[in-house]
Design an enzyme around this catalytic site. Sequence first.
Site, PDB file in Angstrom:
ATOM      1  N   TRP A 223       0.831  -1.217   0.000  1.00  0.00           N
ATOM      2  CA  TRP A 223       0.000   0.000   0.000  1.00  0.00           C
ATOM      3  C   TRP A 223       0.856   1.254   0.000  1.00  0.00           C
ATOM      4  CZ3 TRP A 223      -5.051   1.959   0.944  1.00  0.00           C
ATOM      5  CH2 TRP A 223      -5.096   3.230   1.533  1.00  0.00           C
TER       6      TRP A 223
ATOM      7  N   ASN B 235       0.171   5.692   0.450  1.00  0.00           N
ATOM      8  CA  ASN B 235      -0.649   6.900   0.368  1.00  0.00           C
ATOM      9  C   ASN B 235       0.248   8.098   0.111  1.00  0.00           C
ATOM     10  OD1 ASN B 235      -0.795   5.902   3.406  1.00  0.00           O
ATOM     11  ND2 ASN B 235      -1.150   8.063   3.637  1.00  0.00           N
ATOM     12  N   ASP B 236       0.170   9.157   0.865  1.00  0.00           N
ATOM     13  CA  ASP B 236       0.770  10.445   0.490  1.00  0.00           C
ATOM     14  C   ASP B 236       2.192  10.390  -0.074  1.00  0.00           C
ATOM     15  OD1 ASP B 236      -1.305  10.769   2.278  1.00  0.00           O
ATOM     16  OD2 ASP B 236      -0.149  11.904   3.726  1.00  0.00           O
TER      17      ASP B 236
ATOM     18  N   PHE C  40       4.798   9.040   9.900  1.00  0.00           N
ATOM     19  CA  PHE C  40       3.808   9.712   9.071  1.00  0.00           C
ATOM     20  C   PHE C  40       4.483  10.704   8.122  1.00  0.00           C
ATOM     21  CE2 PHE C  40      -0.588   9.216  11.306  1.00  0.00           C
ATOM     22  CZ  PHE C  40      -0.452   7.839  11.274  1.00  0.00           C
ATOM     23  N   SER C  41       3.663  11.433   7.386  1.00  0.00           N
ATOM     24  CA  SER C  41       4.158  12.257   6.280  1.00  0.00           C
ATOM     25  C   SER C  41       5.115  13.346   6.714  1.00  0.00           C
ATOM     26  CB  SER C  41       2.973  12.880   5.540  1.00  0.00           C
ATOM     27  OG  SER C  41       2.332  11.883   4.805  1.00  0.00           O
TER      28      SER C  41
ATOM     29  N   ARG D 215       1.074  17.361  12.569  1.00  0.00           N
ATOM     30  CA  ARG D 215       1.790  16.462  11.642  1.00  0.00           C
ATOM     31  C   ARG D 215       2.093  17.069  10.276  1.00  0.00           C
ATOM     32  NH1 ARG D 215      -3.292  14.312  12.446  1.00  0.00           N
ATOM     33  NH2 ARG D 215      -4.721  14.385  10.677  1.00  0.00           N
ATOM     34  N   ASP D 216       2.852  16.286   9.526  1.00  0.00           N
ATOM     35  CA  ASP D 216       3.136  16.502   8.101  1.00  0.00           C
ATOM     36  C   ASP D 216       4.002  17.728   7.843  1.00  0.00           C
ATOM     37  OD1 ASP D 216       1.352  14.373   7.979  1.00  0.00           O
ATOM     38  OD2 ASP D 216      -0.343  15.601   7.350  1.00  0.00           O
TER      39      ASP D 216
ATOM     40  N   TRP E 222      -9.130   8.894   0.477  1.00  0.00           N
ATOM     41  CA  TRP E 222      -9.479   8.064   1.636  1.00  0.00           C
ATOM     42  C   TRP E 222     -10.917   7.574   1.582  1.00  0.00           C
ATOM     43  CZ3 TRP E 222      -5.824   6.030   4.222  1.00  0.00           C
ATOM     44  CH2 TRP E 222      -4.633   6.727   4.461  1.00  0.00           C
TER      45      TRP E 222
HETATM   46  C1  FRU Z   1      -2.849  12.211   4.875  1.00  0.00           C
HETATM   47  C2  FRU Z   1      -2.391  11.561   6.165  1.00  0.00           C
HETATM   48  C3  FRU Z   1      -1.374  12.425   6.863  1.00  0.00           C
HETATM   49  C4  FRU Z   1      -0.614  11.433   7.679  1.00  0.00           C
HETATM   50  C5  FRU Z   1      -0.607  10.217   6.783  1.00  0.00           C
HETATM   51  C6  FRU Z   1      -0.658   8.919   7.506  1.00  0.00           C
HETATM   52  O1  FRU Z   1      -3.327  11.339   3.934  1.00  0.00           O
HETATM   53  O2  FRU Z   1      -3.500  11.287   6.984  1.00  0.00           O
HETATM   54  O3  FRU Z   1      -1.919  13.490   7.593  1.00  0.00           O
HETATM   55  O4  FRU Z   1       0.655  11.895   7.977  1.00  0.00           O
HETATM   56  O5  FRU Z   1      -1.711  10.331   5.940  1.00  0.00           O
HETATM   57  O6  FRU Z   1      -0.457   7.855   6.639  1.00  0.00           O
END
Ligand code: FRU
Length: 489
Positions: free
Chosen positions: A35, A37-38, A97-98, A159-160, A302
């Site tokens: 998988w 994601n970001d 995380f991101s 975060r991020d 999502w």
């Molecule tokens: C965005 C998010 C971020 C987080 C990450 C976790 O899609 O929710 O805020 O860091 O994905 O996988």
Amino acid sequence: MEQTNTLARARRYEEQHRTPAEKRPVFHAVPPVGWCNDPNGWSCFGGQYHLFYQYHPYGTNWGPMHWGHAVTKDFLHWQDRPCALAPDSPFDQNGCFSGGAMEWKGKQLILYTGVMPEGEGEIQQQCLALGDGETYEKASAPVLTCDEQPAGASRKDFRDPFLFAQDGMVYMLVGGRGFNGHGRLLLYRNPRPEDTAARWEFVQTLAENDGSLGSMWECPGLFTLEGRTVLIISPQFVHQAADDRYHCGNDTAALIGRWDGPGTPFVLQADQPLDSGLDFYAPQTLETPDGRRVLIGWMQNWDHCYPPQDAPWYGQMSLPRELFWQGKVLCQRPVRELDAARRLRVEHCGVEVENGPVTLDGVQGRVLDCDLQVDVRDARRFGVRIACGKACWAEVRFDLEDGLLRLDRRHAGGFRDALELRETPLLAPIGHTLRLRMVLDRYSAEFFLQDGQQVASMTLYNAPADAGGIQFFARGRASMDLRLYDLAL
Ligand code: FRU
């Protein structure tokens, strides 16, 4: 640098389960297995563009977050690199995380969010890793804790981090959340980020959600393009957007305004969605050595993550897109490297489309680039069906009477729950001529309307080999010029 067991296991696993090229998109980035994601840490380092991403190698579901890693020189050919970070430290044991990356003093500097348990819940803090483009060494503790925020802050939504350098300092923009539940963007700086003893100084709250666009703002970004400053955000939980350009759930936005630099207020002048399609979230940008601002997003959302059965990977990145202005509109076009790969396959001029469906010689396939110019002065609707197979198709449609762009995947097949139709206002004036560029790559389609004034992306998971038909239709009469290109990649 020593590898932990968790990282070594991930690297071994991806090595043993690497998806062969023919089961991946041709020119879009995907994880080798599992998988994603970001996009994370989207930046230049050592003469290459680095793409990290949120990654769970062991399944096509979200799980303990690692950082996957790929590099490219032309935004089209991607090379897997070994997994960069694993959740193997006490302060990131619930996930890495991101975050962002940049070149700093000859090294690659990464800041990411470490998630760790606390009491019944979790907290989020910013963590550092330094590396050489392949191997990364983490600092032994978070460098910016959840308690180093202005008063009234959530400790679990922090975060991020996004990074940029200015005047010899590294700046970090982080998504936070006040006790009212609304997102805010917090700016910090540090002249010596590589030195874990040097603390991050809080500079300002750069922007704050007044409640009109979602709640938490994830994955912030910031850049100035020809004098105008753009803040990128990914608002979560939009339930009643102030206007219908945004959709419910998770969306993206560009907040456009004036900013005279650290310490001065960001003056918001306009906002716009970044993608009107079904699948786009959490984009990041980088600046190329030749001065282009290039955006890449997670081509997924999502709100509808339904991995097809037995898929080796799930989650794709969008095509990298160059940003530019047309008047006050922030526009996107595929990177020019894609233009250079175009080889004209077929051209049709003056094709009359009256009702339909119309099919054309040489116009089919799932890996292509296509320009359409359509005279719609006598049409009330114009549309294209792609990925057509036995009783399946996906559709993009321009309804000129109600002024809506419709993206319809309800009949696309490929996964059980693919019941999605999105309707968005047409944001760019169409007048007599609709201009559409379609970029297809096995499992996705990206539509650039009116020279990139509006973009809409969707993923497609019906079998490319069985569903490559393309059809055109109209209500009223449309006249179309089409140029379809193969891609020499
Ligand atoms: C965005 C998010 C971020 C987080 C990450 C976790 O899609 O929710 O805020 O860091 O994905 O996988």
